[in-house]
Design an enzyme around this catalytic site. Sequence first.
Site, PDB file in Angstrom:
ATOM      1  CG  ASP A 246      -1.817   1.214   1.291  1.00 42.09           C
ATOM      2  OD1 ASP A 246      -1.689   2.110   0.430  1.00 42.09           O
ATOM      3  OD2 ASP A 246      -2.649   1.278   2.215  1.00 42.09           O
TER       4      ASP A 246
ATOM      5  CE1 TYR B 149      -7.669   9.762 -11.216  1.00 47.52           C
ATOM      6  CE2 TYR B 149      -8.645  10.906 -13.085  1.00 47.52           C
ATOM      7  CZ  TYR B 149      -7.776   9.955 -12.580  1.00 47.52           C
ATOM      8  OH  TYR B 149      -7.017   9.201 -13.436  1.00 47.52           O
TER       9      TYR B 149
END
Length: 255
Positions: free
Chosen positions: A65, A156
Amino acid sequence: MTGMNSTTPQSSRTVVVTGAGTGIGRGTARAFAAEGAHVVAIGRRVEPLKETAGDNDRIMALPVDITAEGEPERIVQTVWETYGRLDVLVNNAGIVHSGALGTLTLEMIEAQLSTNLVAPTLLAQAALPLLETSGGVIVNVTTSVGQRAWPGSSVYAATKTALELLTRSWAVELAPRGVRVVAVAPGAIDTPIGEHQGLTPERMAAVREWQLAHTPLARIGRPEEVAWAVTQLAAPAASFITGVVLPVDGGAVVA
């Protein structure tokens, strides 16, 4: 320190690709491996990474991660211990949480900032000593739509636009240290990103219809086409190219 040049064999290079479990990341990892490079494929989930690697011993799956504390350093340490060098870092991992202003939550915003902007910055920083030694390249994967309005996915688009500014800034900062920094800006590409957002098939079909209407070449691109651009910009023969953001979008950004 000796940097890469046009005579350095591609097979001696080591490449890190984040978000390598599917889509553009998978295509990019396989494209570099096909050139003979050693590839460290980074992603959160083990199984997709194994599918990316398949039986290719030049691709090493490393489930990580990248937003977790200390993980960028662990990635770089693993690369150093395994291959002794790093030549190309591809910051491809990205997530989208669609939502118009008025519907956004702190969790949605922070998740996109962490994955799309903070993690690439910290990973590039951790990798910099190895990249400086090899005369390496950072390739950031952004989005061509980030150069235009993107209602409903503005956070985004903002993170990817910020990554483009980092690309230009790092290119100037790192040029004296022999490190090139470039970006590839995909348009509508056939990847699972819509499914990862949780879009219904009906909603995804509507998105694709809109994308086709705004893409002059009138088709959806393939991950392999973006991977080609990444490998070309990262190639030793592209040694005089830095700070560029290359759209791979069928003409969408200029339409």
